[in-house]
Design a protein around this motif. Structure first.
Motif, PDB file in Angstrom:
ATOM      1  N   ASP A 119      83.380  32.459  78.332  1.00  0.00           N
ATOM      2  CA  ASP A 119      84.506  31.572  78.296  1.00  0.00           C
ATOM      3  C   ASP A 119      84.614  30.662  79.498  1.00  0.00           C
ATOM      4  OD1 ASP A 119      85.973  32.419  75.610  1.00  0.00           O
ATOM      5  OD2 ASP A 119      85.443  34.146  76.494  1.00  0.00           O
ATOM      6  N   HIS A 163      89.838  36.284  76.842  1.00  0.00           N
ATOM      7  CA  HIS A 163      90.086  35.728  78.177  1.00  0.00           C
ATOM      8  C   HIS A 163      90.690  36.746  78.989  1.00  0.00           C
ATOM      9  CE1 HIS A 163      89.599  31.215  77.191  1.00  0.00           C
ATOM     10  NE2 HIS A 163      88.834  31.891  76.402  1.00  0.00           N
ATOM     11  N   HIS A 199      84.692  27.459  70.431  1.00  0.00           N
ATOM     12  CA  HIS A 199      84.667  26.146  70.555  1.00  0.00           C
ATOM     13  C   HIS A 199      83.420  25.303  70.686  1.00  0.00           C
ATOM     14  CE1 HIS A 199      89.188  26.012  72.257  1.00  0.00           C
ATOM     15  NE2 HIS A 199      89.000  27.375  72.004  1.00  0.00           N
ATOM     16  N   HIS A 212      86.136  36.020  74.208  1.00  0.00           N
ATOM     17  CA  HIS A 212      87.187  35.248  73.389  1.00  0.00           C
ATOM     18  C   HIS A 212      88.620  35.599  73.837  1.00  0.00           C
ATOM     19  CE1 HIS A 212      88.107  33.085  69.685  1.00  0.00           C
ATOM     20  NE2 HIS A 212      88.320  34.303  69.181  1.00  0.00           N
ATOM     21  N   HIS A 256      80.904  37.087  70.659  1.00  0.00           N
ATOM     22  CA  HIS A 256      81.953  36.292  71.367  1.00  0.00           C
ATOM     23  C   HIS A 256      83.227  36.977  71.008  1.00  0.00           C
ATOM     24  CE1 HIS A 256      84.016  33.157  72.955  1.00  0.00           C
ATOM     25  NE2 HIS A 256      84.672  32.900  71.949  1.00  0.00           N
ATOM     26  N   ASP A 260      81.560  30.123  74.405  1.00  0.00           N
ATOM     27  CA  ASP A 260      82.694  29.044  74.824  1.00  0.00           C
ATOM     28  C   ASP A 260      82.260  28.394  76.260  1.00  0.00           C
ATOM     29  OD1 ASP A 260      83.968  29.323  72.563  1.00  0.00           O
ATOM     30  OD2 ASP A 260      85.680  30.091  73.383  1.00  0.00           O
ATOM     31  N   HIS A 302      84.399  27.334  79.329  1.00  0.00           N
ATOM     32  CA  HIS A 302      85.456  26.160  78.912  1.00  0.00           C
ATOM     33  C   HIS A 302      85.207  24.909  79.863  1.00  0.00           C
ATOM     34  CE1 HIS A 302      87.196  28.210  75.403  1.00  0.00           C
ATOM     35  NE2 HIS A 302      87.352  29.314  76.050  1.00  0.00           N
TER      36      HIS A 302
HETATM   37 ZN    ZN Z   1      87.530  31.117  74.903  1.00  0.00          ZN
END
Ligand code: ZN
Length: 244
Positions: A8, A149, A63, A147, A115, A36, A10
């Motif tokens: 993650d 976080h 994402h 996923h 994930h 992600d 991002h």
């Molecule tokens: Zn995420």
């Protein structure tokens, strides 16, 4: 073997660079990424390019899929949707192809990577009950997931009917026991949501049979400024400092 585990990201390049510097200093041999890479933040291309250069086994998050698949944004809330549309516009064709062709699951030295969960790639493991489904589906002793976080782990002994749960908000070390199944989330690099704004990552040491979760401080104000200047929703900058 020592694996640096990240998830993650991002599009938060500031956090990613800081975490990779930490893991390099900790002498990891190889990287595992739980998906992600993009979404929410302001540096999707730079994050993809950095990941492509690493010796890393990487899987695809929801994402990543949405950024490269027109129509998928409708599964997200309004602010996330704005970020996905912005990311899709700015991503280069090479980086889009990289994300699109990532696998959804992987197995490395009997360590399973997913994930969301082992049974459903986009499902969230939020409770011990959710974790139980994946723990039962595991073929090895360790599964790594992202996923949510949240930095945390679940364990299931042979005789137990329900998993134990540990939240590693300030980090922590999980010892891999014999005849026990372990599921661990290293926390998010680029958008932690467990109340600690520091980036999360983990180190799996297959010889010592440990997984250590670390929380790493980074220049949040720089990442926030990048989000604001890109014209992304200001809430995406505010939440980084709050860790939510
Ligand atoms: Zn995420």
């Amino acid at each position: 073997m020592r694996y640096g585990v990240i998830s993650d990201i991002h599009s938060n390049l500031v956090a990613l660079e800081r975490v990779l510097a930490y893991l390099t200093k900790m002498r990891v041999d190889r990287y595992l990424c739980l998906g992600d890479i993009v979404g929410y933040g302001a540096r999707p291309n730079e994050c993809c390019e950095l990941m492509r250069k690493l010796d890393c086994v990487c899987i695809r998050g929801n994402h990543d899929t949405a950024a490269c698949t027109p129509g998928k944004e409708r599964w997200f809330n309004a602010h996330a949707r704005i970020c996905i549309m912005w990311t899709r516009q700015i991503l280069t064709e090479e980086n889009c192809e990289y994300l699109r062709t990532l696998p959804q699951t992987e197995v490395v030295q009997e360590i399973q990577l997913c994930h969301g969960s082992l049974t459903e790639p986009d499902a969230y493991i939020r409770t011990a009950g959710d974790a139980l489904l994946s723990l039962k589906a595991m073929t090895g002793a360790l599964c790594l997931f992202g996923h949510t976080h949240y930095a945390e782990w679940y364990t299931l002994t042979e005789r137990a009917t329900y998993p134990s749960h540990y939240r590693a908000i300030a980090g922590g070390t999980l010892t891999l026991e014999k005849n026990v199944k372990h599921m661990l989330n290293p926390g998010a690099v680029g958008q932690p949501r467990d109340g600690n704004s520091q980036a999360g990552c983990a180190i799996v040491d297959t010889e010592a049979r440990t997984v250590e979760i670390a929380r790493i401080g980074y220049d949040i104000d720089v990442a926030q400024e990048q989000i604001r200047s890109a014209g992304l929703p200001p809430s995406m900058a505010a939440r980084l400092l709050a860790g939510i």
